[in-house]
Design an enzyme around this catalytic site. Structure first.
Site, PDB file in Angstrom:
ATOM      1  N   LYS A 283       0.844  -1.210   0.000  1.00 60.40           N
ATOM      2  CA  LYS A 283       0.000   0.000   0.000  1.00 60.40           C
ATOM      3  C   LYS A 283       0.873   1.251   0.000  1.00 60.40           C
ATOM      4  O   LYS A 283       1.714   1.436   0.870  1.00 60.40           O
ATOM      5  CB  LYS A 283      -0.900  -0.020   1.241  1.00 60.40           C
TER       6      LYS A 283
ATOM      7  N   ASP B 238      -2.771  10.006   3.953  1.00 58.04           N
ATOM      8  CA  ASP B 238      -4.151   9.578   4.147  1.00 58.04           C
ATOM      9  C   ASP B 238      -4.878  10.539   5.084  1.00 58.04           C
ATOM     10  O   ASP B 238      -4.766  10.444   6.305  1.00 58.04           O
ATOM     11  CB  ASP B 238      -4.170   8.146   4.725  1.00 58.04           C
TER      12      ASP B 238
ATOM     13  N   LYS C 196     -10.404  12.346   8.587  1.00 58.13           N
ATOM     14  CA  LYS C 196      -9.934  11.898   9.902  1.00 58.13           C
ATOM     15  C   LYS C 196      -9.933  13.061  10.890  1.00 58.13           C
ATOM     16  O   LYS C 196      -9.783  14.210  10.467  1.00 58.13           O
ATOM     17  CB  LYS C 196      -8.480  11.391   9.770  1.00 58.13           C
TER      18      LYS C 196
ATOM     19  N   ASP D 177       1.536   6.237   5.668  1.00 59.36           N
ATOM     20  CA  ASP D 177       0.570   5.283   5.131  1.00 59.36           C
ATOM     21  C   ASP D 177       1.047   4.636   3.821  1.00 59.36           C
ATOM     22  O   ASP D 177       0.349   3.823   3.235  1.00 59.36           O
ATOM     23  CB  ASP D 177      -0.782   5.983   4.940  1.00 59.36           C
TER      24      ASP D 177
ATOM     25  N   ASP E  68     -12.242   6.637   4.042  1.00 53.42           N
ATOM     26  CA  ASP E  68     -11.003   6.415   4.800  1.00 53.42           C
ATOM     27  C   ASP E  68     -10.554   4.947   4.737  1.00 53.42           C
ATOM     28  O   ASP E  68      -9.443   4.633   5.146  1.00 53.42           O
ATOM     29  CB  ASP E  68     -11.214   6.858   6.257  1.00 53.42           C
TER      30      ASP E  68
ATOM     31  N   ARG F  23      -7.545  -0.757   1.100  1.00 58.46           N
ATOM     32  CA  ARG F  23      -8.037  -1.995   0.476  1.00 58.46           C
ATOM     33  C   ARG F  23      -8.461  -1.742  -0.971  1.00 58.46           C
ATOM     34  O   ARG F  23      -8.415  -2.657  -1.797  1.00 58.46           O
ATOM     35  CB  ARG F  23      -9.175  -2.575   1.330  1.00 58.46           C
TER      36      ARG F  23
HETATM   37  N1  BES Z   1      -4.319   4.253   7.067  1.00 55.77           N
HETATM   38  C1  BES Z   1      -5.420   3.923   7.865  1.00 55.77           C
HETATM   39  C2  BES Z   1      -5.101   2.901   8.946  1.00 55.77           C
HETATM   40  C3  BES Z   1      -4.145   3.355  10.016  1.00 55.77           C
HETATM   41  C4  BES Z   1      -4.622   3.895  11.179  1.00 55.77           C
HETATM   42  C5  BES Z   1      -2.805   3.185   9.857  1.00 55.77           C
HETATM   43  C6  BES Z   1      -3.739   4.284  12.160  1.00 55.77           C
HETATM   44  C7  BES Z   1      -1.922   3.577  10.833  1.00 55.77           C
HETATM   45  C8  BES Z   1      -2.394   4.112  11.994  1.00 55.77           C
HETATM   46  C9  BES Z   1      -6.537   3.338   7.007  1.00 55.77           C
HETATM   47  O1  BES Z   1      -6.617   3.825   5.717  1.00 55.77           O
HETATM   48  C10 BES Z   1      -7.816   3.675   7.689  1.00 55.77           C
HETATM   49  O2  BES Z   1      -8.097   4.815   7.822  1.00 55.77           O
HETATM   50  N2  BES Z   1      -8.545   2.655   8.122  1.00 55.77           N
HETATM   51  C11 BES Z   1      -9.743   2.836   8.817  1.00 55.77           C
HETATM   52  C12 BES Z   1     -10.739   1.852   8.289  1.00 55.77           C
HETATM   53  C13 BES Z   1     -12.137   2.113   8.729  1.00 55.77           C
HETATM   54  C14 BES Z   1     -12.671   3.366   8.074  1.00 55.77           C
HETATM   55  C15 BES Z   1     -12.985   0.926   8.349  1.00 55.77           C
HETATM   56  C16 BES Z   1      -9.485   2.611  10.292  1.00 55.77           C
HETATM   57  O3  BES Z   1      -8.694   1.721  10.646  1.00 55.77           O
HETATM   58  O4  BES Z   1     -10.043   3.338  11.098  1.00 55.77           O
HETATM   59 ZN    ZN Z   2      -4.790   4.492   4.919  1.00 59.89          ZN
HETATM   60 ZN    ZN Z   3      -7.717   5.629   5.560  1.00 66.59          ZN
END
Ligand code: BES
Ligand code: ZN
Ligand code: ZN
Length: 516
Positions: free
Chosen positions: A268, A273, A280, A291, A350, A354
């Site tokens: 990825k 992000d 966020k 990220d 967010d 995936r």
């Molecule tokens: N890049 C984030 C995940 C992340 C969070 C990485 C904290 C490192 C530290 C990812 O893209 C994301 O935002 N995931 C969400 C998914 C949710 C919206 C289903 C998450 O984990 O909150």
């Molecule tokens: Zn992310």
């Molecule tokens: Zn994200």
């Protein structure tokens, strides 16, 4: 830092400091500790008897010697490494990191390291060189005051009586691996402004040119042609174009059979992000520059593979994009079509990792990948489950998963498998499309993997969620805080193991062929 090796006597080394391993509960009444204790006028015995030095992992005792006592060095660093029976290359690597960081802090310029590791000297030296190089990395590139300016000029890894050529090979291998891990860390540490998808593609082109890899970078027009609606939906809100970076290593004598078994790493590469329209919260958002660590891990591993030249081909694929809100950005509720033809309802912009990975996995398959390992800072949920100690691994091929776990153990990186039963897939069913991109509050790391699994049919597939382990909030004795470079060494170990088992297979096949 220059890494040298010596099969000569530690007493004869022209270095400012000698560093030596101490095992748990070890006494100074025999072997090298006794010799050093005599040279040091009894201070080692005294440190042990006073229980200041018990040989616990990471413990350090630092001594200035009044007179050399027959040693070239005037300073001595004793480092605990824990139980002797658990002393493997991974521990040697951490030991070397601790030694390098500690002695740099004391303004030492030249070090002799006595690892006391038994067995394969080449492996031991490789681990020591790699560990010291990783240990010295600092994430303070943009600081102009109070930067860590001190450097270790020379590290001599000492293995008395070992084969000189083996030691040299080990040092070279360790240098390549250590520098590649730091390459990954440097990329992960770059602010989003300096590490856009275009910058990432440029870095990939640079390593391809410098070390000899095939490179291809798909721009958005080519992504359109390939039908990569999932990847394109993530970059839509950004002014920066997305890039799909492809690196390929092909050994000199690749057989058709090797290509049929093609191993691919997919990472990825979200260079920032923000969450997109599902923005966020501001707190800690600056960290989302990392990220793209999965992608940086793939680039770092490919950089090393190009130099280590294993006997099997390896493909690296990095979908790189920003995830930003704007008037053009994808909205929650939108439906996009992935390269595989599957339609995806975007519930939360967010959950973009995936999306970019799904098209990258499809493209890796199109390029002939048969075994795919993807890695991503994919979910916050993985930190809740496993903290910063274990990286989550999930997948569809248990043998492949086990292989990754074992490779990780050999290099000191921990993976813990989470389940991926088909029942979890229910959570990503959509009312209006084939699937949706979030699976609710429960089992967030698993439902993210369940989403990826939809695109990994027909190949052997495993997935690493490195969101909890790619960034160290605190410094360790052997490593600075910040980007950890997690998984680069494991990927290299996977390749080495695969190359070895391929050549073993060829060896066992040969007699049969001769007999016929
Ligand atoms: N890049 C984030 C995940 C992340 C969070 C990485 C904290 C490192 C530290 C990812 O893209 C994301 O935002 N995931 C969400 C998914 C949710 C919206 C289903 C998450 O984990 O909150
Ligand atoms: Zn992310
Ligand atoms: Zn994200």
């Amino acid at each position: 830092m220059e890494v040298q090796t010596s099969a000569g006597r530690y007493r004869d080394q022209d270095v400012q400091a000698l560093a030596v391993t101490v095992f748990k509960d070890e006494k100074a009444d025999e072997g090298i500790l006794k010799e050093l204790d005599e040279a040091a006028g009894g201070v080692i015995k005294s440190a042990i008897e006073s229980e200041e030095l018990k040989g616990k992992e990471g413990e350090t005792v630092y001594i200035h010697l009044a007179s050399g006592g027959g040693l070239g060095a005037r300073r001595l660093l004793l480092v605990g490494v824990g139980e002797r029976e658990n002393y493997q290359p991974a521990q040697v690597s951490q030991l070397a990191g601790t030694v390098a960081r500690f002695l740099r802090g004391k303004n030492v310029k030249t070090i002799g390291l006595i690892t006391r590791a038994e067995g394969d000297a080449e492996k031991m030296v490789a681990a020591a060189a790699e560990g010291a190089i990783i240990g010295l990395f600092e994430p303070d590139k943009y600081r102009t005051v109070e930067r860590e300016e001190r450097t270790i000029e020379r590290l001599v890894v000492i293995a008395e009586g070992a084969d000189e050529e083996a030691l040299k090979r080990g040092a070279e291998k360790g240098r390549i691996i250590g520098e590649s891990v730091n390459f990954t860390r440097d990329l992960a540490n770059e602010p989003g402004a300096y590490m856009t998808p275009t910058d990432m593609a440029d870095r990939a082109r640079n390593i391809a040119e410098e070390f000899g890899l095939n490179v291809d970078v798909l721009d958005e027009a080519r992504m359109e042609q390939e039908g990569m609606g999932a990847l394109l939906s993530v970059s839509r809100g950004s002014e920066e174009d997305a890039k799909l970076i492809i690196l390929k290593y092909t050994p000199r004598e690749a057989s058709a059979q090797d290509e049929e078994n093609l191993l691919a790493f997919v990472g990825k590469g979200i260079t920032f992000d923000s969450g997109g329209i599902s923005l966020k919260p501001g707190e800690n958002m600056e960290l989302m520059k990392y990220d793209m660590t999965g992608g940086a891990t793939v680039l770092g591993a490919m950089r090393a593979i190009a130099q280590l030249k294993p006997s099997i081909p390896v493909l690296g694929v990095v979908p790189a994009s920003e995830n930003l809100p704007s008037g053009k950005a994808t909205k929650p509720g939108d439906v996009v079509k992935a390269m595989s033809g599957k339609t995806i309802e975007i519930i939360n912009t967010d959950a973009e990792g995936r999306l970019v990975l799904s098209d990258a996995i499809c493209y890796a398959k199109k390029l002939g990948a048969k075994r795919i390992l993807d890695m991503a800072t994919l979910t916050g949920a993985v930190s809740i489950a496993l903290g910063d100690v274990n990286t989550a691994i999930l997948g569809t091929d248990q043998e492949f998963i086990d292989e990754v776990i074992v490779a990780g153990r050999e290099v000191g990186e921990k993976f813990w498998q989470l389940p991926l039963d088909k029942e979890y897939t229910k959570q990503i069913k959509s009312d209006i499309a084939d699937i949706k991109n979030v699976g609710g509050r429960k089992a967030g790391t698993i439902t993210a993997a369940a989403f990826l699994k939809e695109f990994a049919d027909g190949v052997s597939w495993a997935h690493l969620d490195i969101a909890g382990t790619a960034w160290g909030d605190d410094a360790k004795p052997y490593r600075a805080k910040g980007p950890t470079g997690i998984a680069v060494r494991t990927l290299l170990q996977i390749v080495e193991r695969a190359a070895r088992s391929q050549s073993d297979e060829q060896k066992t096949e040969k007699p049969v062929a001769n007999a016929s």
